[in-house]
Design a protein around this motif. Structure first.
Motif, PDB file in Angstrom:
ATOM      1  N   GLN A  32       0.834  -1.212   0.000  1.00  0.00           N
ATOM      2  CA  GLN A  32       0.000   0.000   0.000  1.00  0.00           C
ATOM      3  C   GLN A  32       0.871   1.266   0.000  1.00  0.00           C
ATOM      4  O   GLN A  32       0.720   2.160   0.833  1.00  0.00           O
ATOM      5  N   ILE A  33       1.785   1.322  -0.958  1.00  0.00           N
ATOM      6  CA  ILE A  33       2.782   2.390  -0.987  1.00  0.00           C
ATOM      7  C   ILE A  33       2.143   3.779  -1.027  1.00  0.00           C
ATOM      8  O   ILE A  33       2.614   4.713  -0.362  1.00  0.00           O
ATOM      9  N   ALA A  34       1.075   3.915  -1.798  1.00  0.00           N
ATOM     10  CA  ALA A  34       0.477   5.242  -1.970  1.00  0.00           C
ATOM     11  C   ALA A  34      -0.050   5.827  -0.663  1.00  0.00           C
ATOM     12  O   ALA A  34      -0.148   7.050  -0.524  1.00  0.00           O
ATOM     13  N   GLN A  35      -0.369   4.964   0.303  1.00  0.00           N
ATOM     14  CA  GLN A  35      -0.941   5.427   1.566  1.00  0.00           C
ATOM     15  C   GLN A  35       0.087   5.544   2.690  1.00  0.00           C
ATOM     16  O   GLN A  35      -0.249   5.870   3.821  1.00  0.00           O
ATOM     17  N   ARG A  36       1.349   5.290   2.385  1.00  0.00           N
ATOM     18  CA  ARG A  36       2.365   5.226   3.440  1.00  0.00           C
ATOM     19  C   ARG A  36       3.194   6.500   3.495  1.00  0.00           C
ATOM     20  O   ARG A  36       3.412   7.162   2.478  1.00  0.00           O
ATOM     21  N   GLN A  37       3.725   6.774   4.693  1.00  0.00           N
ATOM     22  CA  GLN A  37       4.663   7.865   4.883  1.00  0.00           C
ATOM     23  C   GLN A  37       6.100   7.369   4.962  1.00  0.00           C
ATOM     24  O   GLN A  37       7.041   8.173   4.842  1.00  0.00           O
ATOM     25  N   ASP A  38       6.277   6.050   5.181  1.00  0.00           N
ATOM     26  CA  ASP A  38       7.624   5.510   5.380  1.00  0.00           C
ATOM     27  C   ASP A  38       8.226   4.903   4.107  1.00  0.00           C
ATOM     28  O   ASP A  38       9.345   4.397   4.126  1.00  0.00           O
ATOM     29  N   ILE A  39       7.491   4.930   2.991  1.00  0.00           N
ATOM     30  CA  ILE A  39       8.017   4.526   1.687  1.00  0.00           C
ATOM     31  C   ILE A  39       7.584   5.589   0.681  1.00  0.00           C
ATOM     32  O   ILE A  39       6.430   5.993   0.650  1.00  0.00           O
ATOM     33  N   ARG A  40       8.528   6.033  -0.155  1.00  0.00           N
ATOM     34  CA  ARG A  40       8.195   7.075  -1.119  1.00  0.00           C
ATOM     35  C   ARG A  40       8.765   6.735  -2.488  1.00  0.00           C
ATOM     36  O   ARG A  40       9.904   6.276  -2.602  1.00  0.00           O
ATOM     37  N   LEU A  41       7.951   6.960  -3.518  1.00  0.00           N
ATOM     38  CA  LEU A  41       8.355   6.689  -4.889  1.00  0.00           C
ATOM     39  C   LEU A  41       8.922   7.940  -5.557  1.00  0.00           C
ATOM     40  O   LEU A  41       8.400   9.041  -5.376  1.00  0.00           O
ATOM     41  N   TYR A  42       9.994   7.737  -6.347  1.00  0.00           N
ATOM     42  CA  TYR A  42      10.594   8.813  -7.125  1.00  0.00           C
ATOM     43  C   TYR A  42      10.718   8.360  -8.581  1.00  0.00           C
ATOM     44  O   TYR A  42      11.004   7.190  -8.854  1.00  0.00           O
ATOM     45  N   GLU A  43      10.525   9.295  -9.502  1.00  0.00           N
ATOM     46  CA  GLU A  43      10.633   9.004 -10.930  1.00  0.00           C
ATOM     47  C   GLU A  43      11.872   9.690 -11.484  1.00  0.00           C
ATOM     48  O   GLU A  43      12.054  10.899 -11.286  1.00  0.00           O
TER      49      GLU A  43
END
Length: 311
Positions: A38-49
């Motif tokens: 549930q990456i989109a709802q987390r504060q402890d994992i963040r996606l970068y492009e």
């Protein structure tokens, strides 16, 4: 916080039917992580492009004539066959973005201590030719870029893909600031294996316990001897016992323990780590997803983010 680097183009490459390269695994892994964590709802994992790496930067490492011919679709057919992909503009764009992703992973690792790139590991690209599905060498490019960042005087590339990092070894052979450490199958591709700074060649059918024992002791010594300011980790899963091109007998739990070993030791030594997922080969691309996910699980464990790995 765990940064992850990803771009949708990684799996957007049209290949002939039954092509060996598992091009869909990047999208499948990303979708799996989104669903399971549930990456989109987390504060402890963040996606970068990432942004694409520039041609000028590529030419600082690779032969300009090779890059001009490659990017302009002027390479002889035999050299494209050695790479293993049919030429397309999509292939070139994907290559630049994936290399840009490994570079970005280094920058995020320096900020956060750890970053995972959900692509990367193109270690068979040499200065003036590509090979084994590798057009340009993102590991070597990223290592050179890292040396331009404040606080980095020595980089170690820990390459645990089952295939020897021959391109990385030759490209960086004369650079004392970059340590190349390849852990690979001794009877696997490529046939000619130039010397890395450190090489650990394992016999076919090496099992999980023997792999971890041999690798763990040498990794500890390597970090103590060279004291890198940054580690670039190629976490290839083609060491798995069911890999179609691997020939080792490491199980899924063994892959998790290997990833935990590398990330944990670097974390304990306060050494930033930029990890790439590396190789893995199955006709059923979905079978690779849980193997590559072990790297993310191990990173979460090291950072104290609650997760239960699927072993």
């Amino acid at each position: 916080m765990l940064p992850l680097v990803y771009h949708p183009i990684y799996s957007d490459l049209e290949l002939p039917p039954e092509h060996r390269y598992p091009i869909t695994k990047y999208r499948r892994l990303y979708q799996f992580l989104c669903e399971q964590l549930q990456i989109a709802q987390r504060q402890d994992i963040r996606l970068y492009e990432p942004e694409p790496i520039t041609v000028a930067e590529i030419k600082q490492l690779h032969c300009p004539d090779y890059i001009d011919a490659l990017f302009g679709n002027q390479l002889p057919a035999a050299k494209m066959r050695r790479i293993g992909f049919p030429w397309s503009q999509q292939l070139i764009t994907r290559t630049q973005l994936s290399s840009g992703g490994t570079r970005l992973a280094i920058e995020k690792a320096m900020q956060h201590g750890l970053c995972i790139h959900l692509s990367g590991g193109y270690h068979h690209a040499h200065r003036d030719f590509g090979s084994g599905f590798c057009l340009i060498n993102d590991l070597a490019l990223a290592a050179r870029h890292a040396l331009t960042l404040e606080g980095i005087d020595r980089v170690m590339i820990v390459d645990c893909d089952v295939h020897h990092g021959d391109g990385t070894a030759t490209l960086l052979a004369d650079d004392p600031q970059i340590i190349t450490f390849s852990v690979h199958g001794e009877k696997n591709f490529p046939a000619r294996k130039p010397s890395s700074t450190l090489d650990l060649a394992l016999p076919s059918h090496t099992n999980s316990d023997d792999y971890l024992t041999a690798f763990g002791s040498l990794l500890k010594l390597a970090i103590a001897q060279y004291q890198p300011d940054l580690v670039i980790y190629d976490a290839g899963v083609d060491i798995h016992r069911d890999d179609e091109l691997g020939y080792l007998d490491v199980c899924q739990a063994g892959i998790y323990q290997r990833d935990l070993l590398v990330l944990g030791q670097c974390f304990d030594e306060s050494i930033p780590v930029a990890a790439v997922i590396g190789g893995g080969y199955r006709h059923d691309h979905q079978q690779l997803v849980s193997l590559h996910a072990q790297l993310v699980y191990a990173a979460m464990n090291v950072l104290g983010i609650p997760v239960t790995p699927t072993l």
